[in-house]
Design a protein around this motif. Structure first.
Motif, PDB file in Angstrom:
ATOM      1  N   ILE A  65       0.836  -1.207   0.000  1.00  0.00           N
ATOM      2  CA  ILE A  65       0.000   0.000   0.000  1.00  0.00           C
ATOM      3  C   ILE A  65       0.872   1.260   0.000  1.00  0.00           C
ATOM      4  O   ILE A  65       0.777   2.078  -0.926  1.00  0.00           O
ATOM      5  CB  ILE A  65      -0.986   0.001   1.182  1.00  0.00           C
ATOM      6  CG1 ILE A  65      -1.935  -1.199   1.082  1.00  0.00           C
ATOM      7  CG2 ILE A  65      -1.795   1.306   1.187  1.00  0.00           C
ATOM      8  CD1 ILE A  65      -2.863  -1.341   2.270  1.00  0.00           C
ATOM      9  N   PRO A  66       1.747   1.466   1.011  1.00  0.00           N
ATOM     10  CA  PRO A  66       2.588   2.675   0.961  1.00  0.00           C
ATOM     11  C   PRO A  66       3.593   2.652  -0.184  1.00  0.00           C
ATOM     12  O   PRO A  66       3.898   3.703  -0.762  1.00  0.00           O
ATOM     13  CB  PRO A  66       3.301   2.674   2.321  1.00  0.00           C
ATOM     14  CG  PRO A  66       3.259   1.262   2.780  1.00  0.00           C
ATOM     15  CD  PRO A  66       1.990   0.696   2.248  1.00  0.00           C
ATOM     16  N   LEU A  73       1.698   3.572  -3.332  1.00  0.00           N
ATOM     17  CA  LEU A  73       1.257   4.959  -3.207  1.00  0.00           C
ATOM     18  C   LEU A  73       2.416   5.914  -3.499  1.00  0.00           C
ATOM     19  O   LEU A  73       2.264   6.869  -4.286  1.00  0.00           O
ATOM     20  CB  LEU A  73       0.706   5.206  -1.801  1.00  0.00           C
ATOM     21  CG  LEU A  73       0.314   6.653  -1.472  1.00  0.00           C
ATOM     22  CD1 LEU A  73      -0.763   7.154  -2.420  1.00  0.00           C
ATOM     23  CD2 LEU A  73      -0.140   6.760  -0.021  1.00  0.00           C
ATOM     24  N   ALA A 120      -4.039   1.703  -2.605  1.00  0.00           N
ATOM     25  CA  ALA A 120      -3.071   2.769  -2.903  1.00  0.00           C
ATOM     26  C   ALA A 120      -3.642   3.719  -3.952  1.00  0.00           C
ATOM     27  O   ALA A 120      -3.494   4.948  -3.838  1.00  0.00           O
ATOM     28  CB  ALA A 120      -1.757   2.162  -3.390  1.00  0.00           C
ATOM     29  N   ILE A 178      -6.280   5.998  -2.441  1.00  0.00           N
ATOM     30  CA  ILE A 178      -5.689   7.098  -1.660  1.00  0.00           C
ATOM     31  C   ILE A 178      -5.254   8.235  -2.577  1.00  0.00           C
ATOM     32  O   ILE A 178      -5.424   9.416  -2.249  1.00  0.00           O
ATOM     33  CB  ILE A 178      -4.513   6.578  -0.817  1.00  0.00           C
ATOM     34  CG1 ILE A 178      -5.021   5.605   0.249  1.00  0.00           C
ATOM     35  CG2 ILE A 178      -3.785   7.748  -0.135  1.00  0.00           C
ATOM     36  CD1 ILE A 178      -3.922   4.880   1.001  1.00  0.00           C
ATOM     37  N   THR A 179      -4.693   7.907  -3.757  1.00  0.00           N
ATOM     38  CA  THR A 179      -4.311   8.982  -4.690  1.00  0.00           C
ATOM     39  C   THR A 179      -5.530   9.789  -5.110  1.00  0.00           C
ATOM     40  O   THR A 179      -5.438  11.008  -5.299  1.00  0.00           O
ATOM     41  CB  THR A 179      -3.623   8.419  -5.951  1.00  0.00           C
ATOM     42  OG1 THR A 179      -4.553   7.649  -6.733  1.00  0.00           O
ATOM     43  CG2 THR A 179      -2.423   7.576  -5.600  1.00  0.00           C
TER      44      THR A 179
END
Length: 391
Positions: free
Chosen positions: A304-305, A308, A369, A372-373
């Motif tokens: 995920i991070p 991202l 991810a 989130i963007t």
């Protein structure tokens, strides 16, 4: 409960925009809100929906309509070279020149980031990662540029062209990669056939398209019938030669746009897509996300991070490309906005899962991810644009 899955999904599609309006949530893209609603009613949440054959089929039609409408958003006049060809500088600073340089810079940076992930063992599919990092959410960009009144300006057109390249080239790359992974090398070499079919359909229907206005009636809706014929013709041909169906859908949208349909026709197609098929696709995507399994898997959770950051860094180069022509703030806003990605990521992940290149859990992490963007980048873009106007 499975019998009512479609009914619950349609109710969720109806309720989502009403909830956003009730609580005055205006900064969340519709696609993201629908995925979140799917998470609530799906595996992770209440488990009210178990997608059956009908729901999966409608969701597949949803992604086809989404990519088709993306193809219809292309402004082909922007692809024309600069009129004053004698001046190389004018040509380089044209929307097409800047967008081309911007996208291929993104591609180079994406290759570097994918190499890092592959070397470190974080994600072992180099090509799929590169394709994912190159994608840009053209639909989200268009809505934001319209809201800010920038779509018709040179700045907005340049961002739009960058997004077009960030949708079309990954689609072609995905088609070739899929054919190679399935060892269907003839299909890879046969890729130009789908483009020839698109050109044939365009030339065949262009002379008669104007005739539709003379005989079209409310009960016939010939323009809509033609649009769906183009969609299914190109999707069918694409599948027959081993190409991805979404590439056929994108080319169908491009052909439809080149036929120069009336504004009313485009509105009707958008209404059918965004009013019915596309929300089902996004909600079913959320339904299928199993966040419990994701959060219990540390290896998948780290994606995920990582993804991202990679989505953002791969588009950071846009700042350097745009800065000379548009200045510091607008260049920064363009870099932030192009980092938004969701619409093409989802079908790419579906292809990746079908080819067993990634697991369901990995796909869920990459989807989060991308979500989130879509939550962060549009908000930052609006703040930068507002501060630019205030200064």
């Amino acid at each position: 409960m499975a019998k009512f899955s479609l009914l619950i999904t349609l109710f969720a599609a109806l309720a989502t925009p009403l909830i956003l309006a009730r609580f005055r949530i205006t900064r969340v893209p519709g696609a993201v809100s629908e995925i979140i609603m799917g998470i609530i009613i799906g595996k992770t949440g209440l488990n009210l929906v178990q997608p059956d054959m009908t729901l999966r089929y409608l969701a597949n039609l949803g992604v086809i309509m989404l990519i088709f409408l993306g193809g219809m958003e292309i402004n082909f006049s922007l692809l024309e070279p600069a009129k004053n060809k004698a001046k190389a500088k004018a040509k380089e600073s044209s929307p097409l020149g800047i967008a081309s340089l911007g996208f291929f810079s993104i591609l180079i940076l994406s290759l570097a980031l994918s190499g890092i992930l592959y070397t470190t063992g974080i994600f072992n599919n180099f090509i799929l990662a590169t394709i994912l990092f190159c994608t840009i959410a053209m639909g989200v960009l268009i809505s934001l540029l319209k809201e800010t009144g920038l779509l018709d300006k040179e700045y907005g057109q340049t961002i739009l062209l960058t997004a077009v390249l960030g949708e079309f080239i990954p689609l072609v790359a995905l088609t070739i990669y899929s054919a190679v992974k399935q060892k269907s090398y003839i299909s890879a070499f046969g890729l130009p056939v789908i483009f020839l079919i698109a050109i044939f359909l365009l030339r065949r229907f262009k002379p008669v398209f104007g005739f539709f206005e003379q005989i079209d009636k409310t009960t016939t809706q010939l323009d809509i019938r033609l649009a769906f014929f183009l969609i299914f013709a190109l999707v069918t041909f694409a599948e027959q030669i081993g190409a991805e169906s979404i590439l056929g859908a994108f080319l169908a949208g491009a052909v439809m746009k080149l036929l120069q349909p009336k504004e009313d026709t485009m509105d009707k197609l958008s209404s059918m897509g965004y009013g019915f098929f596309i929300p089902i696709f996004f909600i079913v995507t959320g339904v299928n996300l199993d966040l419990r399994s994701l959060f219990a898997n540390p290896k998948a959770l780290i994606l995920i991070p990582v993804f991202l950051i990679a989505f953002v860094i791969s588009k950071a180069i846009v700042y350097l490309v745009f800065r000379h022509r548009f200045g510091h703030r607008l260049a920064l806003a363009a870099a932030v906005l192009t980092a938004t990605t969701i619409t093409l990521v989802l079908p790419i992940l579906e292809v990746g899962k079908s080819l067993e290149l990634i697991t369901e859990t990995q796909a869920g992490a990459i989807t989060l991810a991308a979500i989130i963007t879509c939550l962060v980048c549009p908000t930052l873009f609006n703040k930068i644009i507002d501060s630019k106007r205030a200064s």
